[in-house]
Design a protein around this motif. Structure first.
Motif, PDB file in Angstrom:
ATOM      1  N   GLU A  73       0.843  -1.192   0.000  1.00 38.01           N
ATOM      2  CA  GLU A  73       0.000   0.000   0.000  1.00 38.01           C
ATOM      3  C   GLU A  73       0.882   1.247   0.000  1.00 38.01           C
ATOM      4  OE1 GLU A  73      -3.348   0.212  -0.142  1.00 38.01           O
ATOM      5  OE2 GLU A  73      -3.394  -1.974  -0.399  1.00 38.01           O
ATOM      6  N   PRO A  74       0.387   2.383  -0.480  1.00 41.49           N
ATOM      7  CA  PRO A  74       1.162   3.628  -0.467  1.00 41.49           C
ATOM      8  C   PRO A  74       1.524   4.036   0.954  1.00 41.49           C
ATOM      9  CG  PRO A  74      -0.758   3.834  -1.905  1.00 41.49           C
ATOM     10  CD  PRO A  74      -0.927   2.546  -1.148  1.00 41.49           C
ATOM     11  N   VAL A  75       2.616   4.760   1.087  1.00 46.01           N
ATOM     12  CA  VAL A  75       3.068   5.183   2.417  1.00 46.01           C
ATOM     13  C   VAL A  75       1.995   5.957   3.160  1.00 46.01           C
ATOM     14  CG1 VAL A  75       5.545   5.161   1.978  1.00 46.01           C
ATOM     15  CG2 VAL A  75       4.205   7.189   1.344  1.00 46.01           C
ATOM     16  N   GLU A  76       1.198   6.771   2.439  1.00 39.62           N
ATOM     17  CA  GLU A  76       0.175   7.563   3.113  1.00 39.62           C
ATOM     18  C   GLU A  76      -0.965   6.706   3.638  1.00 39.62           C
ATOM     19  OE1 GLU A  76      -0.539   8.254  -1.403  1.00 39.62           O
ATOM     20  OE2 GLU A  76       1.133   7.857  -0.021  1.00 39.62           O
ATOM     21  N   THR A  77      -1.130   5.499   3.079  1.00 33.33           N
ATOM     22  CA  THR A  77      -2.135   4.564   3.587  1.00 33.33           C
ATOM     23  C   THR A  77      -1.589   3.769   4.762  1.00 33.33           C
ATOM     24  OG1 THR A  77      -3.102   4.356   1.372  1.00 33.33           O
ATOM     25  CG2 THR A  77      -3.623   2.619   2.958  1.00 33.33           C
ATOM     26  N   VAL A  78      -0.334   3.378   4.674  1.00 29.90           N
ATOM     27  CA  VAL A  78       0.286   2.596   5.745  1.00 29.90           C
ATOM     28  C   VAL A  78       0.488   3.432   6.999  1.00 29.90           C
ATOM     29  CG1 VAL A  78       2.294   1.219   6.392  1.00 29.90           C
ATOM     30  CG2 VAL A  78       1.428   1.129   4.060  1.00 29.90           C
ATOM     31  N   TRP A  79       0.931   4.682   6.820  1.00 25.78           N
ATOM     32  CA  TRP A  79       1.187   5.580   7.956  1.00 25.78           C
ATOM     33  C   TRP A  79       0.466   6.911   7.738  1.00 25.78           C
ATOM     34  CZ3 TRP A  79       5.658   3.407   5.400  1.00 25.78           C
ATOM     35  CH2 TRP A  79       6.125   2.240   6.016  1.00 25.78           C
ATOM     36  N   PRO A  80      -0.863   6.920   7.817  1.00 23.17           N
ATOM     37  CA  PRO A  80      -1.625   8.126   7.475  1.00 23.17           C
ATOM     38  C   PRO A  80      -1.311   9.330   8.363  1.00 23.17           C
ATOM     39  CG  PRO A  80      -3.030   6.495   8.566  1.00 23.17           C
ATOM     40  CD  PRO A  80      -1.742   5.810   8.245  1.00 23.17           C
ATOM     41  N   GLY A  81      -0.893   9.096   9.585  1.00 20.38           N
ATOM     42  CA  GLY A  81      -0.593  10.209  10.473  1.00 20.38           C
ATOM     43  C   GLY A  81       0.802  10.755  10.325  1.00 20.38           C
ATOM     44  N   ALA A  82       1.588  10.176   9.398  1.00 19.57           N
ATOM     45  CA  ALA A  82       2.992  10.581   9.275  1.00 19.57           C
ATOM     46  C   ALA A  82       3.352  11.072   7.886  1.00 19.57           C
ATOM     47  CB  ALA A  82       3.900   9.406   9.650  1.00 19.57           C
ATOM     48  N   VAL A  83       2.371  11.129   6.972  1.00 20.77           N
ATOM     49  CA  VAL A  83       2.668  11.468   5.581  1.00 20.77           C
ATOM     50  C   VAL A  83       1.777  12.616   5.106  1.00 20.77           C
ATOM     51  CG1 VAL A  83       2.802  10.593   3.216  1.00 20.77           C
ATOM     52  CG2 VAL A  83       3.311   9.062   5.139  1.00 20.77           C
TER      53      VAL A  83
END
Length: 381
Positions: A73-83
């Protein structure tokens, strides 16, 4: 931040045990890091890499492993609070580069002249998208500003001139006119990573050597026993530098600049391109397979053969995912998570990627088309 190496190691192991996936849906992953090239000009944000992968298997530090068969999954999906994603064309800022986090929601941006010298710095609110000018950056011809840091309510940076002399500057975070920090004259040598430690500034030279001076100005004092060292993560300083192009292990020797505690990483015969952080090391075995382990040689795990041998924040790597689409993923070796960075080869087969560096934790920043992708490593648990 712990000043005791054993505490740091225990924390890494505890974090890995808590975060390890029980039935992972993808292989460990997550990459980290904006690469700053150690040059006398402004910081570079990305490094070019060219790799090809057929398939990879990655293990977390706890031993969990799963073969990677498709893009994560895209980084913004994996770590939504950090991207975050921000436009590369902000109002009034036609050409800027992200530099550091001022705080957990504010980004420091630098604008450049045609010769790439930074001419001003701005604060960008990641929540509201508002931009505020902090200061114009003074510099003489052939003098470049770099290595911004924040502490004690001030932004601190350095400038290096054509004679390879370094000067230091600061300005309040709230904004104002920058002031040169009086250190009794410029420092001979090329400064690198700066860290504000209480009411002092610590820095190291590309040529080697760690020093401190008062934030408000005063004598530059060398750190005893660190004549060849570089700031890794204060108070830890290390040698040799991880920027060396030969096969000498990077940061094999560590010294705690406050307590005098020393650490020597285990490097086995025939191993190459070993790069170490405060708690962990990565490298290549004699058979060209790659590894990730603790500095004492324990908890060794395999890495994908395509991973970039740089280590961000003691736990992050970059790697090419398998498949014809190409690209790059961010690997979190402690928790076993991964995220697609969204980078893809051009029609000519060229690709810009990111390379994690142990010296540059915190901010990951890279451009994709008309946006910058911003990742805050501190928000990733």
């Amino acid at each position: 931040m712990s000043t005791d190496l054993e505490d740091d190691l225990s924390r890494v192991l505890a974090r890995a045990a808590e975060g390890a996936p029980q039935a992972p849906t993808g292989f460990p992953g997550r990459i980290a890091a904006r690469s700053r090239r150690r040059r006398t000009r402004t910081q570079a944000l990305v490094a070019a890499v060219a790799m090809v992968i057929v398939g990879v298997t990655v293990r977390g530090i706890d031993g969990a492993q799963v073969a990677q068969t498709k893009l994560p999954e895209p980084v913004e999906t994996v770590w939504p609070g950090a991207v975050w994603k921000i436009s590369r064309q902000l109002p009034g800022l036609p050409d800027f580069r992200p530099a550091i986090f001022i705080d957990d929601r504010t980004l420091l941006l630098g604008t450049s002249k045609s010769d790439e010298r930074t001419d001003a710095i701005y604060a960008y609110d990641l929540g509201t998208g508002r931009t505020r000018k902090i200061a114009d950056i003074p510099s003489a011809k052939w003098e470049y500003a770099s290595y911004y840091t924040v502490g004690a309510g001030r932004i601190v940076w350095q400038t290096i001139d054509k004679n390879e002399h370094t000067r230091f500057w600061s300005v309040p975070v709230s904004g104002g006119k920058p002031a040169a920090i009086d250190t009794g004259g410029p420092v001979k040598g090329r400064g690198e990573k700066l860290t504000v430690v209480g009411d002092r500034v610590a820095f190291s030279l590309i040529e080697g050597g760690v020093f401190t001076f008062p934030l408000r100005g005063g004598r530059v004092t060398p750190v005893a026993g660190a004549e060849r060292h570089h700031v890794v993560r204060w108070p830890w300083v290390g040698t040799p530098s991880d920027d060396r192009q030969d096969r000498e292990p990077g940061f094999r020797e560590l010294l705690n600049a406050e307590t005098g505690q020393a650490s020597r990483a285990v490097v086995r015969p025939g191993e190459r391109y070993v790069r170490c952080g405060v708690t962990t090391c990565v490298g290549m075995r004699p058979d060209d397979t790659r590894f990730y382990r603790l500095r004492d040689g324990s908890r060794e795990r395999d890495l994908p053969g395509s991973s970039v041998l740089g280590l961000g924040d003691d736990r992050f790597l970059a790697a090419d995912p398998p498949g014809a689409s190409g690209g790059q993923v961010l690997l979190d070796l402690a928790t076993g998570k991964q995220g697609d960075l969204g980078l893809r080869p051009s029609g000519e087969g060229r690709m810009t990627g990111v390379e994690p560096q142990i010296l540059h934790g915190g901010l990951v920043s890279y451009p994709i088309e008309n946006q910058y992708v911003i990742i805050d490593l501190a928000r990733i648990r």
